[in-house]
Design an enzyme around this catalytic site. Sequence first.
Site, PDB file in Angstrom:
ATOM      1  CG  HIS A  79      -0.656  -0.419   2.465  1.00 15.98           C
ATOM      2  ND1 HIS A  79       0.401   0.111   3.161  1.00 15.98           N
ATOM      3  CD2 HIS A  79      -1.213  -1.334   3.286  1.00 15.98           C
ATOM      4  CE1 HIS A  79       0.482  -0.445   4.347  1.00 15.98           C
ATOM      5  NE2 HIS A  79      -0.490  -1.341   4.442  1.00 15.98           N
ATOM      6  CG  ASP A 108      -5.181  -2.891   3.686  1.00 18.45           C
ATOM      7  OD1 ASP A 108      -5.111  -3.999   4.248  1.00 18.45           O
ATOM      8  OD2 ASP A 108      -4.660  -1.865   4.167  1.00 18.45           O
TER       9      ASP A 108
END
Length: 372
Positions: free
Chosen positions: A212, A269
């Site tokens: 991320h 996520d």
Amino acid sequence: MTVYTNARIVTPTGVIGRGWLEAEHGRITGVGTGDRRGRDLAGAWLLPGFVDLHVHGGGGHSAMTSEAAIREAVAFHRAHGTTTTLVSLVTAPLPDLAEAAGWIADLTEEGLVAGCHFEGPFLAHSRCGAQNPAALRPPSLADLRLLLDAGRGTVRQVTVAPELVNEETGEDGIDLVRELVSRGVVAAVGHTDATYAQAKAAFAAGASLVTHAFNGMRGLHHREPGAVVAAAESAGVVLEIINDGIHLDPAIVRMIDRIAPGRLALITDAIDATGMGNGEYLLGAMRVRVEDGTARLVENGSLAGSTLTMDAALRRAVQDVGIPIETASRYASAVPAQALGLADRGALVPGRRADLVILDADLRVVEVPEAD
């Protein structure tokens, strides 16, 4: 054999405006343009199924809970177009991680998921975000090997902070990167306070992914560019993107697309709260509150994963960021598949798996067909 006709088909070479796709025994056997007898999609979009590298849960089910919970989470995300799921485990005590890796190994061998991603425990305290700081550990090859062995060859990815050093053994994050690469596991740089130079060293050692991007790491600075710039300058390194409009501004996504073209991987996520609405949830041992789609730790307000689905990530990439649909499709399917070495999926070409998702004109899921 199944034939889909009158579809806008997104292929690696562009969009076929009025196309057909033929599939048999779970494989694509033909793609073309013009008229064919078959199931008329009436101009709907036909894309390769999404490949999500980073999923903690969904639909009220957490990967840290049980094998049954993982099954339910995978089913939830499949309804949103995800046909390949890499199950991510948050930092926890080693026995808990090893047990969960065993569940994921069973499901990988069954063919339900693509494998396991350990997002920790070898992460920086200063950038741990929603990871449990009490369970973080210094770099240890023995600990890493224990976790890899627990996964029985199904661990595909491990996130590491490369700057960490074990004061007792002298082992560091780069040692873990080298071990992962030697065992055919993707080494990802994330939850790290690494400088540009430290991140470059990790990529030179074989790390090939950024967990991320921008979240859980240093931001850009004109005198210390950090891990994102190091990744952009390192050929072949893929950058995960949480494109929910919360973790990254659309302007930042456009910038990453410019400095690392062709190397973005849309991820969710997603945590168990995805699809469940406002309320309090658990991410591992950490309490999370969700309000208006944003998940934050109760304790300190840190972002705690997301409530994103892959169809929404793709839709935002096209409609809010301004990325062409054929590029957004690659970022949702082909690029993450390649990052994991899954050469049999991620693109609508003959010979690949017939993992498909049908979207309407607004890029919302109409159907995720089962392979024939």
